[in-house]
Scaffold this active site. Structure first.
Site, PDB file in Angstrom:
ATOM      1  N   GLU A  38       0.863  -1.192   0.000  1.00 58.56           N
ATOM      2  CA  GLU A  38       0.000   0.000   0.000  1.00 58.56           C
ATOM      3  C   GLU A  38       0.905   1.249   0.000  1.00 58.56           C
ATOM      4  O   GLU A  38       1.931   1.264   0.688  1.00 58.56           O
ATOM      5  CB  GLU A  38      -0.829  -0.061   1.297  1.00 58.56           C
ATOM      6  CG  GLU A  38      -1.736   1.102   1.573  1.00 58.56           C
ATOM      7  CD  GLU A  38      -2.429   0.951   2.957  1.00 58.56           C
ATOM      8  OE1 GLU A  38      -2.000   0.098   3.776  1.00 58.56           O
ATOM      9  OE2 GLU A  38      -3.408   1.674   3.194  1.00 58.56           O
ATOM     10  N   LYS A 108      -9.654   1.858  -1.548  1.00 56.52           N
ATOM     11  CA  LYS A 108      -9.824   1.188  -0.250  1.00 56.52           C
ATOM     12  C   LYS A 108     -11.183   1.522   0.363  1.00 56.52           C
ATOM     13  O   LYS A 108     -11.531   2.692   0.534  1.00 56.52           O
ATOM     14  CB  LYS A 108      -8.692   1.625   0.674  1.00 56.52           C
ATOM     15  CG  LYS A 108      -8.604   0.925   2.006  1.00 56.52           C
ATOM     16  CD  LYS A 108      -7.339   1.413   2.736  1.00 56.52           C
ATOM     17  CE  LYS A 108      -7.083   0.662   4.030  1.00 56.52           C
ATOM     18  NZ  LYS A 108      -5.813   1.113   4.661  1.00 56.52           N
ATOM     19  N   CYS A 141      -4.930  -3.529   2.752  1.00 54.95           N
ATOM     20  CA  CYS A 141      -4.632  -3.537   4.191  1.00 54.95           C
ATOM     21  C   CYS A 141      -5.855  -3.800   5.068  1.00 54.95           C
ATOM     22  O   CYS A 141      -6.392  -4.892   5.062  1.00 54.95           O
ATOM     23  CB  CYS A 141      -3.912  -2.253   4.572  1.00 54.95           C
ATOM     24  SG  CYS A 141      -2.887  -2.483   6.046  1.00 54.95           S
ATOM     25  N   VAL A 168      -0.176  -2.338  10.729  1.00 57.52           N
ATOM     26  CA  VAL A 168       0.351  -1.904  12.022  1.00 57.52           C
ATOM     27  C   VAL A 168      -0.185  -2.760  13.180  1.00 57.52           C
ATOM     28  O   VAL A 168       0.405  -2.792  14.241  1.00 57.52           O
ATOM     29  CB  VAL A 168       0.065  -0.403  12.285  1.00 57.52           C
ATOM     30  CG1 VAL A 168       0.834   0.458  11.293  1.00 57.52           C
ATOM     31  CG2 VAL A 168      -1.414  -0.079  12.225  1.00 57.52           C
TER      32      VAL A 168
HETATM   33  C1  ACM Z   1      -3.787   0.088   7.302  1.00 55.52           C
HETATM   34  O1  ACM Z   1      -4.895  -0.183   6.837  1.00 55.52           O
HETATM   35  N1  ACM Z   1      -2.834   0.597   6.562  1.00 55.52           N
HETATM   36  C2  ACM Z   1      -3.487  -0.170   8.713  1.00 55.52           C
END
Ligand code: ACM
Length: 262
Positions: A38, A108, A141, A168
């Site tokens: 990402e 996203k 992510c 994270v």
């Molecule tokens: C994330 O979605 N980059 C933690």
């Protein structure tokens, strides 16, 4: 089909150096599908919307050109993250490209933490890309946290989930085992390493990029703190058989008439 990831350590706001990291790690690699993290070119930890906006591009920008060049060198279809500008909105997106075209962008859907301050949430339906006789779905992510994302992609016929990430939280790699198992799809989670301390945030990204098989097996797991690439050969046909045994099928056995998903 040869699929894999490039796990890098992006330097905030240093696109050229971040492109070079990817090129140097790949060297002369040839593959069918390569997944990058990402926001691999810009870094992740913005401190204002203006800062994120100033690094946004469209699907003909510098990052698209770089990814097309990479696709040409590697003979692969490449998926990688970027900040997508559309009118006065910006999105945390990934694009899927060949040497000659950008097939599309995925925006996203599930924004994490302060991403909600910089980015608009994805506004396009989930979609499958047919490349190299394979159906590829994309999620980014934190989308993993919402099982509906990967289930929807599986229902659309995805064989492989390309999953650019800047993780994270410590849960995703384990969760992807179950996500892949219950949908019988392959996934390539391409994560980053390193720390980014900016403003009041200090993120430590978790590395351990992972290729997960349709049966929940981990086919590749990267180190937690080193740049790394890895590729595996898979037979995508295995993701098209949704039977667990003679009596159970992960799609047909659902009791949709009794679920309430709203
Ligand atoms: C994330 O979605 N980059 C933690």
């Amino acid at each position: 089909m040869k699929i894999g990831y490039v796990q890098t350590s992006p330097i905030f706001s240093e696109k050229t150096q971040n492109f070079e990291q990817v090129e140097n790690l790949l060297e002369d690699t040839k593959a069918d599908l390569i997944v990058l993290p990402e926001l691999f070119a810009t870094g992740y930890t913005f401190i204002s919307k203006e800062e994120a906006e100033s690094r946004a591009e469209n699907a003909e920008g510098e990052t698209a050109k770089f990814l097309k060049g990479l696709a040409e060198k590697t003979s692969a279809v490449v998926v990688g993250g970027f900040i997508e500008k559309d009118g006065n909105q910006i999105f945390n997106s990934s694009m899927i490209v060949s040497d000659s075209e950008v097939f599309g962008t995925y925006r996203k859907l599930h924004l994490y933490y302060k991403e909600k301050l910089w980015f608009s949430p994805g506004n396009k339906p989930l979609k499958i890309y047919e490349v190299k006789n394979t159906k590829v779905g994309i999620m980014i992510c934190f989308d993993w946290f919402f099982p509906e994302t990967i289930r929807s992609l599986a229902l659309l016929g995805a064989d492989i989930i390309a999953h650019p990430a800047n993780l994270v939280l410590p849960y995703c790699q384990k969760a992807m085992i179950t996500r892949c198992l219950v949908n019988r799809v392959f996934a390539v989670t391409s994560n980053r390493i390193g720390n980014e301390a900016r403003g009041e945030d200090n993120f430590a990204f978790t590395g351990r990029s992972q290729i997960t098989s349709y049966n929940g097996e981990v086919l590749s797991s990267a180190p937690k703190d080193k740049s790394h690439i890895d590729f595996v050969e898979i037979d995508v046909k295995q993701a098209r058989d949704k039977n667990i045994n003679k009596y159970n099928n992960v799609i047909k056995d659902r009791r949709t008439e009794l679920y309430s998903l709203e």
